[in-house]
Design a protein around this motif. Structure first.
Motif, PDB file in Angstrom:
ATOM      1  N   LEU A 153       0.834  -1.203   0.000  1.00  0.00           N
ATOM      2  CA  LEU A 153       0.000   0.000   0.000  1.00  0.00           C
ATOM      3  C   LEU A 153       0.868   1.253   0.000  1.00  0.00           C
ATOM      4  O   LEU A 153       0.574   2.235  -0.687  1.00  0.00           O
ATOM      5  N   GLY A 154       1.940   1.232   0.766  1.00  0.00           N
ATOM      6  CA  GLY A 154       2.857   2.369   0.785  1.00  0.00           C
ATOM      7  C   GLY A 154       3.541   2.582  -0.549  1.00  0.00           C
ATOM      8  O   GLY A 154       3.710   3.721  -1.008  1.00  0.00           O
ATOM      9  N   VAL A 155       3.920   1.479  -1.214  1.00  0.00           N
ATOM     10  CA  VAL A 155       4.564   1.586  -2.532  1.00  0.00           C
ATOM     11  C   VAL A 155       3.594   2.142  -3.564  1.00  0.00           C
ATOM     12  O   VAL A 155       3.929   3.014  -4.362  1.00  0.00           O
ATOM     13  N   VAL A 156       2.348   1.644  -3.536  1.00  0.00           N
ATOM     14  CA  VAL A 156       1.346   2.048  -4.521  1.00  0.00           C
ATOM     15  C   VAL A 156       1.000   3.524  -4.384  1.00  0.00           C
ATOM     16  O   VAL A 156       0.858   4.244  -5.379  1.00  0.00           O
ATOM     17  N   LEU A 157       0.872   3.994  -3.148  1.00  0.00           N
ATOM     18  CA  LEU A 157       0.394   5.361  -2.923  1.00  0.00           C
ATOM     19  C   LEU A 157       1.507   6.380  -2.695  1.00  0.00           C
ATOM     20  O   LEU A 157       1.240   7.581  -2.654  1.00  0.00           O
ATOM     21  N   GLY A 158       2.736   5.912  -2.585  1.00  0.00           N
ATOM     22  CA  GLY A 158       3.834   6.806  -2.218  1.00  0.00           C
ATOM     23  C   GLY A 158       4.058   7.954  -3.187  1.00  0.00           C
ATOM     24  O   GLY A 158       4.151   9.123  -2.771  1.00  0.00           O
TER      25      GLY A 158
END
Length: 511
Positions: A441-446
Motif C-alpha cells: 500500500l505504501g509503494v502504490v500510494l507513495g
C-alpha cells in the motif's frame, strides 16, 4: 439522452464489436489470473491493435479487457493464494482459506457473481450520477487528495491482524521505496550509486516479488512438510454451488451495495483505483460485520466486499478520465491514448461533443459484464485445475510466469532482479510476522502522496490549509477514527481470544 443511448446500442450490438468485446473479456481474464501479467499488461499488449480500429471498436476492446481483468485476478488469488492483480489482494484473505477448506467453487462463484454485480451497479452510478460525481471531483484539490491517501494508509491498522506497529512500519518502508529515484526537481535520492536505481522501482515487480515469491516459498515449505507427514492432498475438484452462492449474495445485500458504492466513488476520484477501493471496502465490511473475527479465515463476506468494490471501479474510473481528462491510473491513461489517437480530447466538453461515444462506453461496460459472467463460469473450472498440479511443477512454472511478466513491463532484466530482491524481503518479513499488505500500500500510494503534498505547498505554503479545508479535514477525521476503531477491535479480539483460552482450559478440567 435517450437518443444517443439508442445510437450507442446500434454501434456496440453488432457482430464485429461483440466479437472484439468477447476477445477482450477473455484476454482480460487470462491476463488477470496469471500472476505478474495484470490488467495493465493486457491493456498494453492490446493497445497497438486499436490503431486501425475506429474509436468505438478500439474502446470496446479495451473495456472488455478492463472488466475481464478485474474479475480474473480472483482466480489465482483463490486457487494459489497469489493475487493476479493488485486490486485482488484482499480477495486472497478469505478466498484462499476457503479453497484450502475444500470450498474453491463457492469462493470462485461468489467472487465472479460479486464482480458482475459490482460492474452493473457502477455503470448505474456512472449513468445516473456521473455528472454530479464529476462536479464533486472538481472539489478535490491537492489537500483533499493528500488527506484521502493518509486515510487509506491508516487502514493498515485494521488490515494488520493486530500487528498495528509492524503494519505502520511496513507502510513506512513502502513509502520509503517510493522515494527512491528522481524527485520532482530532478535530484537523485537513495540511489546508493547504482544507476538502475535512478529511475526508481516499478510497482509491478515489487508487488509480484513481495506477494508471489513469498507465497511460492511458503508453498515449497508446505510441500516438504506434507511429504514428511505423508498427508493426502485435499480434494480440490471445483463444483460451483449455484444455490449456495445465491444465498451468500442475498444475505450480504448491504455489504454488496456498500462495496459497489465505495468502488464507484473511489474509482471516480483522480489518482485512486482498484487497489484503494479493494482495501477500503474490505476494511469497511469488516468494521460493519457482526463477526469481524472471522475475516481472513475464509468467509464469503470478505470476498464479496473485495470483488464487488474492485469491479465497481470500472464504471467510476471513467468519470475523471472522460469528464476531467485526468486518468486515475495507467490503465485509464492508455484509454485516453486510444481517444487521443483518434483525435478526441477527453474533458468537460466530451459529453456534449461525443455523446454517442460516451453511450457506447456505458453499453460496452454492461455487455462486457454479461460476457464476463458467462466466460468465467465456463472457463473457471479450467483455471481452477491449476491447483491440482503438483507444487513441485507449479512453483517453477508460476515463478517463471512472474519473471516474464516483470521483464515484459520494460523489457529489462533489472526488473527481474527487483522481483527476486523484493521476493526475499517479503519472504523474511512474512517469517517475522510483518504484514505485507501495508508495505505494498505504501509503494502504490507513495508517489501520488508526495506529488500531492508538493502541489499543495506550492499553492499555499501553510500546513494549516490541510486542516482548514472542510473535505480535507473530513478525511483526516476519518483517518483518526479508523485508527481508534482498529485499536478497539484489536483489544476486543485479544479479550475474546483470552476468554476462549480460559474456556478451553475449563472444559479440559471438567472432562
Amino acid at each position: 439522452m435517450g437518443e444517443f443511448f439508442i445510437q450507442a446500442l446500434g454501434e456496440v450490438l453488432n457482430l464485429w464489436t461483440l466479437v472484439l468485446i468477447t476477445i477482450g473479456v477473455i484476454f482480460g481474464i487470462v491476463g488477470g489470473c496469471i500472476p505478474g501479467f495484470t490488467i495493465t499488461m493486457a491493456i498494453l499488449v492490446a493497445f497497438p491493435f486499436t490503431f486501425a480500429m475506429d474509436p468505438i471498436n478500439g474502446l470496446s476492446l479495451m473495456v472488455g479487457i478492463f472488466v475481464g481483468g478485474y474479475s480474473g485476478g480472483l482466480i489465482s488469488g483463490v486457487m494459489l493464494g497469489i493475487p493476479g492483480t493488485p486490486s485482488s489482494i484482499t480477495t486472497v484473505y478469505d478466498g484462499y482459506p476457503m479453497a484450502q477448506k475444500g470450498e474453491p467453487g463457492r469462493a470462485l462463484g461468489v467472487g465472479v457473481l460479486a464482480s458482475f454485480i459490482g460492474t452493473i451497479i457502477s455503470v448505474g452510478v456512472l449513468v445516473i450520477f456521473g455528472p454530479l460525481i464529476a462536479k464533486f471531483s472538481l472539489n478535490f484539490r491537492p489537500w483533499e487528495i493528500t488527506a484521502m491517501i493518509v486515510f487509506t494508509l491508516t487502514l493498515v491498522a485494521s488490515l494488520s491482524n493486530g500487528a498495528m506497529i509492524k503494519g505502520l512500519i511496513a507502510a513506512g518502508f513502502g513509502l520509503f521505496i517510493a522515494t527512491i529515484g528522481l524527485d520532482r526537481s530532478g535530484n537523485l535520492r537513495f540511489d546508493f550509486g547504482i544507476n538502475e536505481f535512478s529511475a526508481g522501482f516499478e510497482m509491478l515487480p515489487v508487488m509480484i516479488g513481495i506477494f508471489a515469491f513469498a507465497q511460492l516459498m511458503d508453498n515449497v515449505q508446505k510441500l516438504n512438510k506434507e511429504k514428511e507427514k505423508n498427508t493426502k492432498e485435499p480434494d480440490m475438484n471445483v463444483h460451483i454451488p449455484y444455490r449456495q452462492i445465491g444465498k451468500d449474495l442475498w444475505s450480504q445485500k448491504m455489504n454488496t451495495f456498500r462495496s459497489a458504492m465505495i468502488g464507484s466513488i473511489i474509482g471516480a476520484l483522480p489518482g485512486t483505483g482498484g487497489s484503494v477501493a479493494n482495501f477500503v471496502s474490505y476494511d469497511q465490511s469488516k468494521k460493519f460485520s457482526k463477526h469481524p473475527e472471522k475475516y481472513g479465515k475464509g468467509i464469503p463476506d470478505g470476498i464479496i466486499a473485495s470483488e464487488t468494490a474492485n469491479n465497481a471501479v470500472a464504471g467510476g474510473a471513467f468519470i475523471p478520465t472522460l469528464a476531467l481528462g485526468i486518468p486515475g491510473d495507467l490503465v485509464m491513461a492508455i484509454m485516453m491514448g486510444v481517444l487521443i489517437l483518434h483525435g478526441i480530447t477527453p474533458g468537460p466538453l466530451m459529453f456534449s461533443e461525443h455523446p454517442v461515444l460516451i453511450g457506447a462506453i456505458y453499453v460496452g461496460l454492461l455487455v462486457s459484464a454479461v460476457i464476463m459472467l458467462a466466460a468465467q463460469f465456463l472457463l473457471i473450472r479450467v483455471f481452477a485445475k491449476i491447483s491440482l498440479v503438483p507444487q513441485a511443477i507449479l512453483v517453477p512454472i508460476v515463478l517463471m510466469l512472474c519473471a516474464v511478466g516483470a521483464f515484459a513491463l520494460n523489457n529489462t532484466v533489472f526488473d527481474i532482479w527487483v522481483l527476486f530482491g523484493f521476493g526475499l524481503i517479503g519472504y523474511f518479513l512474512s517469517k517475522a510476522k510483518v504484514p505485507l499488505t501495508p508495505l505494498i500500500l505504501g509503494v502504490v500510494l507513495g508517489h501520488n502522496l508526495e506529488n500531492q503534498i508538493f502541489r499543495a505547498l506550492e499553492l499555499d505554503s501553510s500546513w494549516l490549509t490541510f486542516f482548514t479545508r472542510p473535505l480535507s479535514l473530513l478525511f483526516f477525521v476519518f483517518a483518526l477514527l479508523s485508527i481508534i476503531v482498529s485499536i478497539k477491535q484489536n483489544k476486543r479480539a485479544a479479550q475474546t481470544e483470552g476468554g476462549g483460552i480460559v474456556g478451553d482450559e475449563t472444559d479440559q478440567k471438567i472432562s
